[in-house]
Design a protein around this motif. Structure first.
Motif, PDB file in Angstrom:
ATOM      1  N   SER A   1       0.822  -1.196   0.000  1.00 26.62           N
ATOM      2  CA  SER A   1       0.000   0.000   0.000  1.00 26.62           C
ATOM      3  C   SER A   1       0.863   1.256   0.000  1.00 26.62           C
ATOM      4  O   SER A   1       1.944   1.288   0.596  1.00 26.62           O
ATOM      5  N   VAL A   2       0.368   2.293  -0.656  1.00 25.28           N
ATOM      6  CA  VAL A   2       1.093   3.559  -0.746  1.00 25.28           C
ATOM      7  C   VAL A   2       1.160   4.245   0.608  1.00 25.28           C
ATOM      8  O   VAL A   2       2.139   4.865   0.966  1.00 25.28           O
ATOM      9  N   ARG A   3       0.128   4.114   1.404  1.00 31.26           N
ATOM     10  CA  ARG A   3       0.031   4.810   2.688  1.00 31.26           C
ATOM     11  C   ARG A   3       0.712   4.077   3.834  1.00 31.26           C
ATOM     12  O   ARG A   3       0.621   4.507   4.971  1.00 31.26           O
ATOM     13  N   GLY A   4       1.366   2.958   3.574  1.00 30.00           N
ATOM     14  CA  GLY A   4       2.070   2.258   4.628  1.00 30.00           C
ATOM     15  C   GLY A   4       1.193   1.283   5.399  1.00 30.00           C
ATOM     16  O   GLY A   4       1.602   0.751   6.417  1.00 30.00           O
ATOM     17  N   ARG A   5      -0.010   1.039   4.931  1.00 32.70           N
ATOM     18  CA  ARG A   5      -0.860   0.057   5.593  1.00 32.70           C
ATOM     19  C   ARG A   5      -0.409  -1.342   5.196  1.00 32.70           C
ATOM     20  O   ARG A   5       0.390  -1.523   4.299  1.00 32.70           O
ATOM     21  N   ARG A   6      -0.966  -2.329   5.826  1.00 31.70           N
ATOM     22  CA  ARG A   6      -0.525  -3.701   5.573  1.00 31.70           C
ATOM     23  C   ARG A   6      -1.124  -4.303   4.311  1.00 31.70           C
ATOM     24  O   ARG A   6      -0.679  -5.329   3.849  1.00 31.70           O
ATOM     25  N   ALA A   7      -2.151  -3.707   3.772  1.00 30.58           N
ATOM     26  CA  ALA A   7      -2.847  -4.291   2.624  1.00 30.58           C
ATOM     27  C   ALA A   7      -1.988  -4.218   1.362  1.00 30.58           C
ATOM     28  O   ALA A   7      -1.241  -3.273   1.157  1.00 30.58           O
ATOM     29  N   ASN A   8      -2.127  -5.215   0.529  1.00 25.45           N
ATOM     30  CA  ASN A   8      -1.502  -5.205  -0.788  1.00 25.45           C
ATOM     31  C   ASN A   8      -2.545  -4.827  -1.817  1.00 25.45           C
ATOM     32  O   ASN A   8      -3.713  -5.175  -1.683  1.00 25.45           O
ATOM     33  N   ARG A   9      -2.105  -4.149  -2.859  1.00 27.96           N
ATOM     34  CA  ARG A   9      -3.023  -3.734  -3.901  1.00 27.96           C
ATOM     35  C   ARG A   9      -2.484  -4.192  -5.251  1.00 27.96           C
ATOM     36  O   ARG A   9      -1.274  -4.176  -5.471  1.00 27.96           O
ATOM     37  N   PRO A  10      -3.395  -4.545  -6.171  1.00 29.25           N
ATOM     38  CA  PRO A  10      -2.924  -4.977  -7.491  1.00 29.25           C
ATOM     39  C   PRO A  10      -2.759  -3.817  -8.472  1.00 29.25           C
ATOM     40  O   PRO A  10      -2.823  -4.022  -9.677  1.00 29.25           O
ATOM     41  N   TYR A  11      -2.575  -2.615  -7.976  1.00 21.88           N
ATOM     42  CA  TYR A  11      -2.455  -1.456  -8.854  1.00 21.88           C
ATOM     43  C   TYR A  11      -1.596  -0.383  -8.190  1.00 21.88           C
ATOM     44  O   TYR A  11      -1.372  -0.415  -6.984  1.00 21.88           O
ATOM     45  N   LEU A  12      -1.140   0.560  -8.999  1.00 21.93           N
ATOM     46  CA  LEU A  12      -0.386   1.721  -8.531  1.00 21.93           C
ATOM     47  C   LEU A  12      -1.240   2.962  -8.777  1.00 21.93           C
ATOM     48  O   LEU A  12      -1.639   3.208  -9.915  1.00 21.93           O
ATOM     49  N   PRO A  13      -1.552   3.742  -7.751  1.00 19.86           N
ATOM     50  CA  PRO A  13      -2.431   4.894  -7.950  1.00 19.86           C
ATOM     51  C   PRO A  13      -1.772   6.008  -8.757  1.00 19.86           C
ATOM     52  O   PRO A  13      -0.616   6.361  -8.532  1.00 19.86           O
ATOM     53  N   LEU A  14      -2.521   6.544  -9.718  1.00 17.52           N
ATOM     54  CA  LEU A  14      -2.109   7.713 -10.489  1.00 17.52           C
ATOM     55  C   LEU A  14      -2.984   8.865 -10.011  1.00 17.52           C
ATOM     56  O   LEU A  14      -3.467   8.845  -8.893  1.00 17.52           O
ATOM     57  N   THR A  15      -3.222   9.873 -10.827  1.00 15.06           N
ATOM     58  CA  THR A  15      -4.115  10.965 -10.446  1.00 15.06           C
ATOM     59  C   THR A  15      -5.322  10.979 -11.373  1.00 15.06           C
ATOM     60  O   THR A  15      -5.304  10.386 -12.445  1.00 15.06           O
TER      61      THR A  15
END
Length: 172
Positions: free
Chosen positions: A130-144
């Motif tokens: 996660s971008v915010r340092g949480r434990r969750a994994n995400r299958p994407y990278l946030p853009l704007t």
């Protein structure tokens, strides 16, 4: 690929908060100073309650402007780069580095905040912390939200990464 290919995502919120904060700070300061100096005192009103309300309103505008300005400066813009066989995603201190040979395809998730999904060479989505340092994994990278999918497509084709083929016939 030895040359550097780079895409910087536009950040409309960063610009809006920075500009509105830079406008609110002097307006709030001038209104508060004018209220405290007695510029708004009217001879009809005793004690000048209009002056104190102008000073309070100016102080609130000044405080809101400072908060907006600081938050606008702190926002980080996502940057996509491909250089020397490495794909990089950077957003502030958050950095993802993947060898370009391990990236098989990509897809852009639509929505209010666009996101970039990467797949490995077998076609399975990659997971990122996660971008915010949480434990969750995400299958994407946030853009704007202002990032155009056409610009992402152009960047990825320049980098040599094909779009994800979601058809049932797989290219026939």
């Amino acid at each position: 690929m030895s040359e550097k290919v780079r895409l910087t995502c536009p950040m409309g919120r960063k610009r809006a908060e920075s500009w509105s904060g830079s406008v609110l700070v002097p307006v709030g300061a001038c209104t508060a100073a004018a209220g405290l100096s007695g510029l708004f005192d009217l001879p009809v009103l005793p004690e000048g309650p209009l002056a104190w309300s102008a000073a309070a309103l100016g102080a609130a505008a000044l405080l809101a402007g400072i908060v907006l300005l600081v938050d606008g400066i702190r926002l980080r813009v996502p940057v996509l780069e491909v250089e020397d066989g490495e794909f990089r995603y950077t957003r502030g201190r958050y950095i993802v580095r993947i060898p370009s040979a391990d990236v098989g395809s990509y897809y852009v998730l639509p929505g209010r905040t666009r996101s970039l999904g990467l797949c490995d060479v077998a076609g399975r989505p990659r997971h990122f912390p996660s971008v915010r340092g949480r434990r969750a994994n995400r299958p994407y990278l946030p853009l704007t939200g202002l990032t155009s999918p056409a610009k992402v497509d152009a960047f990825m084709s320049t980098a040599g990464i094909p779009p994800r083929d979601r058809s049932l016939t797989s290219g026939r």
